[in-house]
Motif scaffolding. Structure first.
Motif, PDB file in Angstrom:
ATOM      1  N   GLU A 145      29.055  11.480  10.918  1.00 48.63           N
ATOM      2  CA  GLU A 145      29.736  11.751   9.638  1.00 48.63           C
ATOM      3  C   GLU A 145      28.995  11.106   8.468  1.00 48.63           C
ATOM      4  O   GLU A 145      29.120  11.541   7.321  1.00 48.63           O
ATOM      5  CB  GLU A 145      31.176  11.223   9.658  1.00 48.63           C
ATOM      6  CG  GLU A 145      32.100  11.926  10.648  1.00 48.63           C
ATOM      7  CD  GLU A 145      31.855  11.576  12.108  1.00 48.63           C
ATOM      8  OE1 GLU A 145      31.181  10.555  12.378  1.00 48.63           O
ATOM      9  OE2 GLU A 145      32.313  12.337  12.985  1.00 48.63           O
ATOM     10  N   GLY A 191      29.150  15.961  14.500  1.00 49.18           N
ATOM     11  CA  GLY A 191      29.962  15.070  15.325  1.00 49.18           C
ATOM     12  C   GLY A 191      30.259  15.631  16.703  1.00 49.18           C
ATOM     13  O   GLY A 191      30.008  16.794  16.992  1.00 49.18           O
ATOM     14  N   ILE A 211      35.548  24.348   6.768  1.00 49.86           N
ATOM     15  CA  ILE A 211      36.274  23.063   6.720  1.00 49.86           C
ATOM     16  C   ILE A 211      36.501  22.484   8.112  1.00 49.86           C
ATOM     17  O   ILE A 211      36.841  21.329   8.245  1.00 49.86           O
ATOM     18  CB  ILE A 211      37.633  23.177   5.991  1.00 49.86           C
ATOM     19  CG1 ILE A 211      38.629  24.018   6.790  1.00 49.86           C
ATOM     20  CG2 ILE A 211      37.462  23.695   4.587  1.00 49.86           C
ATOM     21  CD1 ILE A 211      40.058  23.650   6.448  1.00 49.86           C
ATOM     22  N   LEU A 247      33.004  31.249  21.806  1.00 48.22           N
ATOM     23  CA  LEU A 247      34.428  31.383  21.479  1.00 48.22           C
ATOM     24  C   LEU A 247      34.728  31.074  20.017  1.00 48.22           C
ATOM     25  O   LEU A 247      35.813  31.334  19.523  1.00 48.22           O
ATOM     26  CB  LEU A 247      35.259  30.404  22.344  1.00 48.22           C
ATOM     27  CG  LEU A 247      35.368  30.714  23.832  1.00 48.22           C
ATOM     28  CD1 LEU A 247      36.096  29.588  24.564  1.00 48.22           C
ATOM     29  CD2 LEU A 247      36.112  32.034  24.040  1.00 48.22           C
ATOM     30  N   ASP A 275      41.005  31.935  18.449  1.00 42.04           N
ATOM     31  CA  ASP A 275      41.855  31.044  17.646  1.00 42.04           C
ATOM     32  C   ASP A 275      42.844  31.791  16.760  1.00 42.04           C
ATOM     33  O   ASP A 275      43.862  31.230  16.364  1.00 42.04           O
ATOM     34  CB  ASP A 275      40.970  30.131  16.768  1.00 42.04           C
ATOM     35  CG  ASP A 275      40.055  30.925  15.851  1.00 42.04           C
ATOM     36  OD1 ASP A 275      39.428  31.898  16.326  1.00 42.04           O
ATOM     37  OD2 ASP A 275      39.969  30.589  14.665  1.00 42.04           O
ATOM     38  N   LEU A 281      42.304  27.406  10.829  1.00 46.05           N
ATOM     39  CA  LEU A 281      41.186  26.504  10.559  1.00 46.05           C
ATOM     40  C   LEU A 281      39.834  27.238  10.576  1.00 46.05           C
ATOM     41  O   LEU A 281      38.945  26.947   9.783  1.00 46.05           O
ATOM     42  CB  LEU A 281      41.195  25.446  11.672  1.00 46.05           C
ATOM     43  CG  LEU A 281      40.580  24.093  11.449  1.00 46.05           C
ATOM     44  CD1 LEU A 281      41.155  23.438  10.218  1.00 46.05           C
ATOM     45  CD2 LEU A 281      40.789  23.218  12.679  1.00 46.05           C
TER      46      LEU A 281
HETATM   47  P1  NAD Z   1      37.705  20.452  14.899  1.00 46.92           P
HETATM   48  O1  NAD Z   1      37.921  21.148  13.601  1.00 46.92           O
HETATM   49  O2  NAD Z   1      36.317  20.407  15.401  1.00 46.92           O
HETATM   50  O3  NAD Z   1      38.626  21.149  16.032  1.00 46.92           O
HETATM   51  C1  NAD Z   1      40.048  21.153  15.986  1.00 46.92           C
HETATM   52  C2  NAD Z   1      40.555  22.320  16.879  1.00 46.92           C
HETATM   53  O4  NAD Z   1      40.317  23.551  16.226  1.00 46.92           O
HETATM   54  C3  NAD Z   1      39.837  22.395  18.222  1.00 46.92           C
HETATM   55  O5  NAD Z   1      40.742  22.816  19.204  1.00 46.92           O
HETATM   56  C4  NAD Z   1      38.778  23.464  18.003  1.00 46.92           C
HETATM   57  O6  NAD Z   1      38.421  24.161  19.174  1.00 46.92           O
HETATM   58  C5  NAD Z   1      39.459  24.379  17.001  1.00 46.92           C
HETATM   59  N1  NAD Z   1      38.470  24.992  16.108  1.00 46.92           N
HETATM   60  C6  NAD Z   1      37.833  24.387  15.074  1.00 46.92           C
HETATM   61  N2  NAD Z   1      36.987  25.243  14.490  1.00 46.92           N
HETATM   62  C7  NAD Z   1      37.090  26.405  15.151  1.00 46.92           C
HETATM   63  C8  NAD Z   1      36.458  27.670  15.011  1.00 46.92           C
HETATM   64  N3  NAD Z   1      35.550  27.928  14.066  1.00 46.92           N
HETATM   65  N4  NAD Z   1      36.806  28.639  15.893  1.00 46.92           N
HETATM   66  C9  NAD Z   1      37.717  28.429  16.836  1.00 46.92           C
HETATM   67  N5  NAD Z   1      38.351  27.259  17.015  1.00 46.92           N
HETATM   68  C10 NAD Z   1      38.045  26.262  16.178  1.00 46.92           C
HETATM   69  O7  NAD Z   1      38.295  18.986  14.728  1.00 46.92           O
HETATM   70  P2  NAD Z   1      38.288  17.762  15.757  1.00 46.92           P
HETATM   71  O8  NAD Z   1      38.511  18.247  17.145  1.00 46.92           O
HETATM   72  O9  NAD Z   1      39.220  16.791  15.159  1.00 46.92           O
HETATM   73  O10 NAD Z   1      36.826  17.141  15.642  1.00 46.92           O
HETATM   74  C11 NAD Z   1      35.742  17.438  16.531  1.00 46.92           C
HETATM   75  C12 NAD Z   1      34.479  16.790  15.983  1.00 46.92           C
HETATM   76  O11 NAD Z   1      34.160  17.371  14.713  1.00 46.92           O
HETATM   77  C13 NAD Z   1      34.646  15.290  15.736  1.00 46.92           C
HETATM   78  O12 NAD Z   1      33.436  14.658  16.115  1.00 46.92           O
HETATM   79  C14 NAD Z   1      34.874  15.182  14.242  1.00 46.92           C
HETATM   80  O13 NAD Z   1      34.438  13.949  13.726  1.00 46.92           O
HETATM   81  C15 NAD Z   1      34.011  16.313  13.739  1.00 46.92           C
HETATM   82  N6  NAD Z   1      34.422  16.858  12.437  1.00 46.92           N
HETATM   83  C16 NAD Z   1      33.418  17.264  11.618  1.00 46.92           C
HETATM   84  C17 NAD Z   1      33.708  17.857  10.400  1.00 46.92           C
HETATM   85  C18 NAD Z   1      32.577  18.347   9.556  1.00 46.92           C
HETATM   86  O14 NAD Z   1      31.465  18.438  10.029  1.00 46.92           O
HETATM   87  N7  NAD Z   1      32.815  18.703   8.306  1.00 46.92           N
HETATM   88  C19 NAD Z   1      35.052  18.050  10.007  1.00 46.92           C
HETATM   89  C20 NAD Z   1      36.065  17.653  10.890  1.00 46.92           C
HETATM   90  C21 NAD Z   1      35.739  17.067  12.111  1.00 46.92           C
END
Ligand code: NAD
Length: 359
Positions: A89, A75, A280, A292, A335, A261
């Motif tokens: 998704e 995504g 997750i 990063l 993070d 996360l």
């Molecule tokens: P996200 O988990 O991608 O990010 C949320 C926040 O946490 C952001 O600020 C991001 O920079 C930070 N973050 C997440 N993982 C990190 C990591 N490994 N290291 C450092 N920082 C991290 O959630 P979102 O922003 O709500 O979604 C972004 C995209 O991801 C959307 O397109 C959503 O649909 C998709 N998504 C995919 C999955 C999956 O593939 N299983 C799960 C959730 C969201």
């Protein structure tokens, strides 16, 4: 051992975290003389760009031939406005359905080194958090029929059906009891049996399954109480087993109280191979390509894979110990950074874990 794995890096940070996970897999396999065969496939936005669909046939056929799938994330804003039927998704939902991955295992672990990241008071997390939510993933109210919206007496009504067969409950309960045997041998089944008929069946079947596991202690909680106990005293839980809807909510609650996360892995499994392992978190488009991202959730997903798909418990523990060791040395990605610690990028974090893997 011969290990066949398919890597689906997906989108955003999926690419960079997966490179680190591969380094760790290669190191473990070199050190313990396992043969690792890695194939690659497209999923999510990357697949849409190249093939027009989020889960191409070729990806399914590559995955059909392996023991385990390691997935990054899917995504991103680029595909947000795309036709609903082919959103990234859909690739994830499709792969779960294709391989009947009915049990979703979501550990919530608070490493002692990251206690300050927890959203809970220090006295509540003084015993740490180490629990596993086993969520039923392919049935329940998210899939039950009939569902829909219609006009009744001139008003719009919408409805879903919460339904479980005893077989569906039995198979996910067994996954939970088996997992408990590898941990502290306690299962808490979460339902709403005081109100819902479907929960009454759920509870009856879980009690039947418990008869096969006399060494595992079974308890029951109503979902509202479980949600409270998770923030009041998370250390009371070992394995929680619950339905799709309740598990969706409780597994996110359990994850968020750890505050990290970027640290949490997951597994989705069925009766046959392949099982699917993934962090997750999502694709984090805000930090993608900037070195990063925290790769530890994906590296810990590799540890889950070693344990659950290959029964390589010792190798899994070595990966987990390497992660703890790197955290204990004070290394942090952005993070999970706190004062006095040493900030590193995604690639360096991967290198540090590889270095920490000792025989
Ligand atoms: P996200 O988990 O991608 O990010 C949320 C926040 O946490 C952001 O600020 C991001 O920079 C930070 N973050 C997440 N993982 C990190 C990591 N490994 N290291 C450092 N920082 C991290 O959630 P979102 O922003 O709500 O979604 C972004 C995209 O991801 C959307 O397109 C959503 O649909 C998709 N998504 C995919 C999955 C999956 O593939 N299983 C799960 C959730 C969201």
């Amino acid at each position: 051992m011969n290990m066949k794995i398919c890597v689906l890096a997906g989108d955003g940070i999926g690419q960079e975290i997966m490179v680190q996970a591969e380094k760790v897999m290669n190191k473990v396999c070199d050190q313990y003389q396992h043969d690792l065969e890695i194939s690659y496939g497209l999923i999510g936005g990357a697949a849409i760009d190249q093939t027009g669909v989020p889960l191409p046939e070729e990806t399914i056929s590559t995955c059909s031939d392996v023991d385990a799938i390691l997935l990054g994330a899917v995504g991103g804003p680029k595909w947000d406005d795309i036709d609903k039927s082919i959103r990234p998704e859909k690739g994830l939902l499709g792969i779960r359905k294709e391989f009947d991955l009915f049990a979703n295992l979501r550990p919530a672990i608070l490493f002692p080194e990251l206690k300050q990241a927890s959203l809970l008071r220090p006295d509540i997390v003084s015993n740490g958090i180490d629990l596993l939510v086993v969520r039923e993933l392919t049935s329940g109210v998210y899939f039950g029929e009939p569902r829909g919206e219609e006009i009744r007496n001139g008003r719009r009504v919408a409805f879903n059906t919460m339904i479980y067969s005893e077989d569906e409950v039995r198979r996910v309960a067994r996954v939970a009891f088996d997992a408990a045997r590898k941990r502290s041998s306690k299962v808490c089944s979460v339902d709403k049996a005081n109100v819902l008929d479907v929960s009454q069946l759920w509870r009856e079947v879980v009690i039947e399954v418990a008869g096969e596991y006399p060494d595992v202690e079974l308890s029951h909680l109503y979902v509202d109480n479980a949600a409270m106990q998770l923030v009041r005293d998370p250390s009371m839980f070992d394995v929680i087993v619950t339905s799709n809807l309740f598990g969706d909510i409780l597994s996110d609650e359990a994850a968020v109280i750890t505050g990290s996360l970027g640290m949490l892995p997951s597994a989705s499994m069925g009766d046959k191979k392949p099982a699917l392992y993934e962090p997750i978190h999502g694709s984090a488009p805000d930090i993608a390509g900037k070195d990063l991202a925290n790769p530890l959730a994906t590296i810990l997903s590799v540890a889950m894979m070693l344990k659950h798909s290959f029964s390589l418990d010792a190798e899994a523990e070595i990966v987990e110990a390497a992660v703890k060791n790197v955290l204990a040395q004070g290394y942090r990605t952005g993070d999970i950074m706190s004062s006095g610690m040493k900030q590193v990028g995604c690639q360096e974090m991967g290198d540090l874990v590889v270095q920490a893997i000792q025989g």
